[in-house]
Each structure stands twice: as C-alpha cells, then as structure tokens.
Design a protein around this motif. Structure first.
Motif, mmCIF file in Angstrom:
data_model
loop_
_atom_site.group_PDB
_atom_site.id
_atom_site.type_symbol
_atom_site.label_atom_id
_atom_site.label_comp_id
_atom_site.label_asym_id
_atom_site.label_seq_id
_atom_site.Cartn_x
_atom_site.Cartn_y
_atom_site.Cartn_z
ATOM 1 N N THR A 52 38.838 34.597 38.828
ATOM 2 C CA THR A 52 39.219 33.971 40.307
ATOM 3 C C THR A 52 38.844 32.572 40.326
ATOM 4 N N HIS A 72 31.136 41.074 42.904
ATOM 5 C CA HIS A 72 30.705 41.573 41.681
ATOM 6 C C HIS A 72 29.328 42.447 41.502
ATOM 7 N N HIS A 96 31.701 35.354 45.644
ATOM 8 C CA HIS A 96 32.129 33.910 45.520
ATOM 9 C C HIS A 96 33.716 33.849 45.559
ATOM 10 N N CYS A 131 34.612 34.198 35.956
ATOM 11 C CA CYS A 131 35.419 35.346 36.507
ATOM 12 C C CYS A 131 36.671 34.382 36.815
ATOM 13 N N ASN A 153 35.058 42.314 38.961
ATOM 14 C CA ASN A 153 35.393 42.292 40.445
ATOM 15 C C ASN A 153 36.314 43.613 40.837
ATOM 16 N N CYS A 161 35.431 37.647 46.426
ATOM 17 C CA CYS A 161 35.631 38.177 45.043
ATOM 18 C C CYS A 161 34.058 38.852 44.818
#
Ligand SMILES: [Zn+2]
Ligand SMILES: [Zn+2]
Length: 302
Positions: free
Chosen positions: A103, A214, A208, A101, A74, A212
């Motif tokens: 996060t 990607h 997401h 991830c 990210n 966040c």
C-alpha cells in the motif's frame, strides 16, 4: 649448583618474555590488518551506506532487552509477512520504518503517500507525527468516544461479551455494566518499546495510509545474548521476510528485482521490475543509455 639453577631459571624467564613479545607483535599485526580491511571497505562503499555505518558505533546498553515482533498481511490476515528483533530501548518508529507494505508503494506512485500511522498497543494509540503533514489518526476515534459515549459503550459491550453472552444475559437478566477502556494517545517517535505496556502474544494494530491495517504481535522477550549482533544499528533486525516480498525481475523471472521503471516504452509491463543484468541489457548498448524518456528507481526489499 645453585648458580646453574639460577641461570636456568633466568633463561626460562627470558624465553617466556620472548614468547610474550611475539604474541603481542602478532596481535598488533592482526589488529592493523583488520583495521586496513575495514578502512578499505568503508572507502569503497557508496556515501549513503558510509553515512549509515558511521553511526553504527552506538554501543548497546546493558542489560538490553530484545523483543521478537511479528507483522501480518493487511488482507491475508493469517499470513506473517515479517519478523524483527528489536531492542527495548528503540523507538516504535524504528520498527515502523522497516515494515514493508505494498500500500505504501502504491500510494507513493499515485502521489498520495500519507506519512501518518499509528500502533494501537493495549489502550494507547502511538501516532507517528514526525512529518509536518502527518495527521493524528486517533483523534477522530477519541473524539467519537467522547461525544457518543452511549453508542460507543453499546458497541464495546457487544465486542467484549460476544453474541452468545448477550443472549445469556437477556435470558438470565443479569446486568453487568461494562465500562469503556480509557484510550489515550501519544507520539510514536518519542515512545520506546520499554515505555509501553504490552502482553506477549497479544494482537495489536498497525494502521497506515488511511485504513491499511496489520496485526502486530510481540511474540517473545529476552535479554540480549553475547551471540546476538552487538551493534545497535543492526536493529530492528529482519529475521523473517515472506518470500513474496522479494519481487523478482519481470524479464528473467530468476533474479531479485533491483530496479523499477515507470512509463518505460520497451518494458514488458508498467511499472516494470528488473534485476541488474536485465536492466542494463535492455537500456544500455556499449555503455551508453539507449533512451531516457522513463523514470527509474532503486527497488528495495523491505
Ligand atoms: Zn499496509
Ligand atoms: Zn532479470
């Protein structure tokens, strides 16, 4: 003479029959042996794993396509974190569930985990709406596009043509009007990879936990091969995972972390990651737990 020849022929046939019988017996023996090993295995694994493996008999459809899908970090956007092989008939959510991830972990710990998320592939938002509490992240974007068309178009023209072309345009006075792409949205959980239009190698978006983001890339596409794993449940198959995703034990710093503790008074950090060995060494004596005023979780690697 012809009688002897006939006997010899019969003897040959008889021998062949015996050989065939033997091979059949051998096969059936091997078969039962394999079955036995299988049943032994399934009885020794935990219930959760067993439940997952019972559905593994889902056959592959032929011809099936395999896509190679990459996920990037990210913040360090140049860094590939994971790579999957996914089947064309699989739902986008199946890949989403395998994306690791940090996060997500942080938000879970903070008690603010949001199940919402989307993939933006070409001009389609694929929203994960499986959970009742999930929100359609694309709605405010689509609403803004509708309500502020002029502003959106202006921004879009800059994005598409770039600064240099803007200057050229000002110089030459050429007015080529761009038009906004017609973005739409659908549900991730009912969309399969074979349902979406995509270009190989193009950068798409996974968003997401609010914001966040990607980059995801579908790098390659081919038909499934006999040498590929033939069980549908093995996919999305993780074929690459960045080393830093394998968190190490905070104590020995050698083995992969298997447990994570929170508010653990004797742990060197909070949260703290342990391998199986260090976890038991710190928390158990003679098979009994030394203290229990902490939380412990199984730590899964992606
Ligand atoms: Zn993320
Ligand atoms: Zn350890």
């Amino acid at each position: 003479e012809s009688y002897i020849a006939k006997v010899e022929e019969l003897a040959k046939i008889k021998l062949k029959q015996e050989e065939d019988k033997a091979t059949v017996r051998l096969h059936s023996f091997e078969f039962t042996k394999a079955e036995k090993i299988k049943s032994l295995k399934s009885s020794s694994v935990s219930t959760k794993v067993r439940a997952a493996s019972t559905s593994s008999n889902l056959p592959l459809h032929f011809p099936e396509t395999v896509l190679c899908c990459e996920v990037y970090h990210n913040r360090k956007t140049w860094l590939k974190t994971q790579e999957f092989l996914v089947l064309g008939r699989q739902f986008l959510t199946e890949v989403r569930d395998k994306i690791y991830c940090l996060t997500d972990e942080i938000m879970k710990k903070a008690g603010q985990h949001d199940p919402s998320g989307y993939f933006l592939i070409e001009d389609v938002f694929c929203n994960d709406m499986r959970e009742a509490s999930a929100t359609d992240y694309s709605k405010p974007i689509l609403d803004w596009l509708k309500d502020s068309k002029n502003e959106a178009l202006e921004k879009w023209e800059i994005i598409v043509s770039g600064e240099l072309q803007q200057k050229q345009k000002a110089l030459l006075g050429g007015e080529t009007k761009q038009s906004l792409p017609s973005l739409k949205s659908l549900h991730m959980q009912t969309t399969r990879f074979c349902d979406v239009r995509f270009r190989l190698g193009a950068g798409y978006l996974y968003c997401h936990q609010g914001d966040c983001k990607h980059v995801i890339v579908i790098r390659d596409m081919r038909l499934i091969h006999p040498e590929d794993i033939q069980s549908r449940d093995a996919y999305p198959l993780i074929t690459y995972q960045a080393k830093f995703l394998h968190k190490k034990c905070s104590v020995c710093k050698i083995y992969k972390a298997e447990k994570m503790t929170v508010d653990d008074k004797w742990a060197p950090s909070n949260p703290c990651y342990f391998c199986e060995v260090c976890y038991y060494m710190l928390h158990y004596a003679d098979g009994s737990l030394l203290y229990n005023d902490f939380d412990v979780y199984d730590y899964h690697h992606g």
